[in-house]
Design an enzyme around this catalytic site. Structure first.
Site, mmCIF file in Angstrom:
data_model
loop_
_atom_site.group_PDB
_atom_site.id
_atom_site.type_symbol
_atom_site.label_atom_id
_atom_site.label_comp_id
_atom_site.label_asym_id
_atom_site.label_seq_id
_atom_site.Cartn_x
_atom_site.Cartn_y
_atom_site.Cartn_z
ATOM 1 N N HIS A 145 0.835 -1.206 0.000
ATOM 2 C CA HIS A 145 0.000 0.000 0.000
ATOM 3 C C HIS A 145 0.870 1.257 0.000
ATOM 4 O O HIS A 145 0.572 2.236 -0.674
ATOM 5 C CB HIS A 145 -0.901 0.021 1.240
ATOM 6 C CG HIS A 145 -1.907 -1.098 1.310
ATOM 7 N ND1 HIS A 145 -1.868 -2.053 2.292
ATOM 8 C CD2 HIS A 145 -2.972 -1.397 0.538
ATOM 9 C CE1 HIS A 145 -2.882 -2.897 2.127
ATOM 10 N NE2 HIS A 145 -3.561 -2.523 1.071
ATOM 11 N N GLY A 167 -3.160 -1.761 -7.539
ATOM 12 C CA GLY A 167 -2.052 -2.706 -7.679
ATOM 13 C C GLY A 167 -2.325 -3.788 -8.711
ATOM 14 O O GLY A 167 -3.439 -4.290 -8.825
ATOM 15 N N GLN A 168 -1.259 -4.150 -9.412
ATOM 16 C CA GLN A 168 -1.288 -5.268 -10.368
ATOM 17 C C GLN A 168 -1.475 -6.598 -9.623
ATOM 18 O O GLN A 168 -1.845 -7.594 -10.212
ATOM 19 C CB GLN A 168 0.038 -5.232 -11.142
ATOM 20 C CG GLN A 168 0.244 -6.321 -12.162
ATOM 21 C CD GLN A 168 -0.716 -6.225 -13.340
ATOM 22 O OE1 GLN A 168 -1.171 -5.136 -13.683
ATOM 23 N NE2 GLN A 168 -1.038 -7.361 -13.930
ATOM 24 N N LYS A 169 -1.208 -6.589 -8.311
ATOM 25 C CA LYS A 169 -1.428 -7.782 -7.486
ATOM 26 C C LYS A 169 -2.858 -8.311 -7.675
ATOM 27 O O LYS A 169 -3.092 -9.510 -7.715
ATOM 28 C CB LYS A 169 -1.163 -7.405 -6.021
ATOM 29 C CG LYS A 169 -1.813 -8.268 -4.975
ATOM 30 C CD LYS A 169 -0.978 -9.489 -4.698
ATOM 31 C CE LYS A 169 -1.394 -10.220 -3.439
ATOM 32 N NZ LYS A 169 -2.799 -10.377 -3.231
ATOM 33 N N ASP A 170 -3.824 -7.383 -7.765
ATOM 34 C CA ASP A 170 -5.211 -7.752 -8.040
ATOM 35 C C ASP A 170 -5.482 -7.438 -9.512
ATOM 36 O O ASP A 170 -6.183 -6.475 -9.849
ATOM 37 C CB ASP A 170 -6.150 -6.976 -7.115
ATOM 38 C CG ASP A 170 -5.878 -7.302 -5.654
ATOM 39 O OD1 ASP A 170 -6.344 -8.347 -5.189
ATOM 40 O OD2 ASP A 170 -5.149 -6.536 -4.995
ATOM 41 N N LEU A 213 4.437 -5.620 -4.987
ATOM 42 C CA LEU A 213 5.567 -5.623 -4.060
ATOM 43 C C LEU A 213 5.634 -6.988 -3.363
ATOM 44 O O LEU A 213 4.601 -7.506 -2.919
ATOM 45 C CB LEU A 213 5.391 -4.513 -3.018
ATOM 46 C CG LEU A 213 6.693 -3.968 -2.499
ATOM 47 C CD1 LEU A 213 7.311 -3.020 -3.526
ATOM 48 C CD2 LEU A 213 6.483 -3.230 -1.191
ATOM 49 N N SER A 268 0.407 -8.971 1.300
ATOM 50 C CA SER A 268 -1.061 -8.975 1.343
ATOM 51 C C SER A 268 -1.488 -8.770 2.785
ATOM 52 O O SER A 268 -0.812 -9.240 3.715
ATOM 53 C CB SER A 268 -1.577 -10.333 0.857
ATOM 54 O OG SER A 268 -2.917 -10.520 1.260
HETATM 55 P P1 AMP Z 1 -6.550 -4.014 -0.496
HETATM 56 O O1 AMP Z 1 -6.410 -3.181 0.737
HETATM 57 O O2 AMP Z 1 -6.076 -5.419 -0.343
HETATM 58 O O3 AMP Z 1 -7.924 -3.895 -1.122
HETATM 59 O O4 AMP Z 1 -5.555 -3.393 -1.563
HETATM 60 C C1 AMP Z 1 -5.589 -2.016 -1.879
HETATM 61 C C2 AMP Z 1 -4.729 -1.780 -3.072
HETATM 62 O O5 AMP Z 1 -3.390 -2.207 -2.801
HETATM 63 C C3 AMP Z 1 -5.180 -2.581 -4.318
HETATM 64 O O6 AMP Z 1 -5.078 -1.754 -5.463
HETATM 65 C C4 AMP Z 1 -4.211 -3.716 -4.350
HETATM 66 O O7 AMP Z 1 -4.019 -4.248 -5.655
HETATM 67 C C5 AMP Z 1 -2.954 -3.058 -3.825
HETATM 68 N N1 AMP Z 1 -2.011 -4.049 -3.313
HETATM 69 C C6 AMP Z 1 -2.269 -5.078 -2.464
HETATM 70 N N2 AMP Z 1 -1.157 -5.822 -2.271
HETATM 71 C C7 AMP Z 1 -0.178 -5.248 -3.019
HETATM 72 C C8 AMP Z 1 1.206 -5.555 -3.248
HETATM 73 N N3 AMP Z 1 1.791 -6.596 -2.684
HETATM 74 N N4 AMP Z 1 1.899 -4.752 -4.081
HETATM 75 C C9 AMP Z 1 1.313 -3.682 -4.682
HETATM 76 N N5 AMP Z 1 0.013 -3.338 -4.500
HETATM 77 C C10 AMP Z 1 -0.722 -4.115 -3.677
#
Ligand code: AMP
Length: 283
Positions: free
Chosen positions: A37, A147-150, A176, A185
């Site tokens: 994040h 993030g490209q993670k999702d 990341l 995550s």
């Molecule tokens: P979340 O809080 O899990 O909904 O994620 C919020 C944002 O952070 C989303 O756009 C995710 O894709 C991004 N995100 C989550 N994990 C990672 C990571 N390891 N690297 C980069 N972005 C991330």
């Protein structure tokens, strides 16, 4: 400068006034903030004068048997992280604020929302797109970073912005990872040391796949690593491993020539993890 926290539309208007003129970038999150994040916040800063972070665990995107109630909530620490990253505004609405009684109109994620991750989480992407569009309408950012993670979420948000003419630029951020390859995550905090060892099979499978050249070899190499993960203690339970077209999230075969995306979802105990890696076009 202190972070301004807003919980509703009126608070947002005041907070944006206090921030002053300039371009605004939004980083939507569900909190439990980690280095991934933080990397999004830093990228957001490169695209705008002010950075806003939303923190909202969106009930609409969780299925009835998923982890909504036990999803980690660490609001006070999250605020410190945001302050540390120079974030000017945190939008943290309540569920009642976002979904007042009587709400019924929502965004449909179409065919792409039913593929791959959508097949395992029916309704998930409709819930994601609905909350993201609401956040865009409330915060009215110039830019939003995801993030490209999702990866399927990012692709669907780009589709929504194009299909519904939403006036915001979408920026994608690389995934990341920990030094050993595990993608960061919020759910990693559920993993015991033994779980974490098993979870490493996921990024290992992606690397094994990416080292191959044709779709069938890529998939076979990734599957071999995941199969080995299924024999660990605790075992890895794979929901899917697929090589897809990143524009449509449909599976590709050896006739495919463009970019690919190798995607995996798997559970370790009750913790479900997803990850992916881009596959360059076959020469
Ligand atoms: P979340 O809080 O899990 O909904 O994620 C919020 C944002 O952070 C989303 O756009 C995710 O894709 C991004 N995100 C989550 N994990 C990672 C990571 N390891 N690297 C980069 N972005 C991330």
């Amino acid at each position: 400068m202190d972070v301004i926290v807003a919980g509703d539309r009126a608070g947002l208007v005041k907070a944006k006034d206090a921030l002053g003129p300039g371009r605004l970038a939004l980083v939507p999150t569900m909190g439990a903030l980690h280095e991934g994040h933080r990397s999004l916040m830093r990228l957001a800063r490169e695209h705008a004068d002010h950075v806003a972070v939303s923190i909202f665990v969106n009930p609409l995107q969780f299925g009835p048997n998923e982890d909504f109630s036990r999803y980690p909530r660490t609001f006070d620490v999250d605020l410190d992280v945001c302050a540390d990253e120079g974030v000017g505004l945190v939008f943290a609405p309540s569920a009642e604020e976002m979904y007042p009684p009587g709400s019924q109109v929502a965004v449909s994620s179409g065919e792409m929302g039913k593929n791959v991750e959508g097949a395992f989480r029916p309704g998930h992407f409709d819930g994601v797109l609905t909350v993201v569009l609401k956040l865009f309408n409330l915060v009215q950012p110039d830019v939003a970073v995801f993030g490209q993670k999702d990866a399927q979420q990012l692709a669907l948000i780009r589709r929504m912005v194009a299909d519904l003419n939403v006036p915001v630029s979408i920026v994608g951020a690389p995934t990341l990872r920990e030094a050993d390859g595990l993608a960061l995550s919020s759910r990693n905090r559920y993993l015991s040391p033994a779980d974490r060892m098993t979870a490493l099979s996921i990024s290992k499978a992606l690397r094994a796949g990416a080292a191959q050249t044709t779709p069938s070899k890529i998939l076979a190499a990734a599957k071999a690593v995941l199969d080995a993960g299924a024999n660990l203690d605790p075992p890895l339970a794979v929901d899917y491993v697929e090589l897809v077209d990143p524009r449509t999230f449909t599976a590709v075969d050896d006739t495919h020539r463009g970019e690919g995306l190798l995607v995996v979802a798997a559970k370790v105990g009750t913790t479900r993890l997803i990850d992916n890696t881009p596959i360059p076009p076959t020469p």
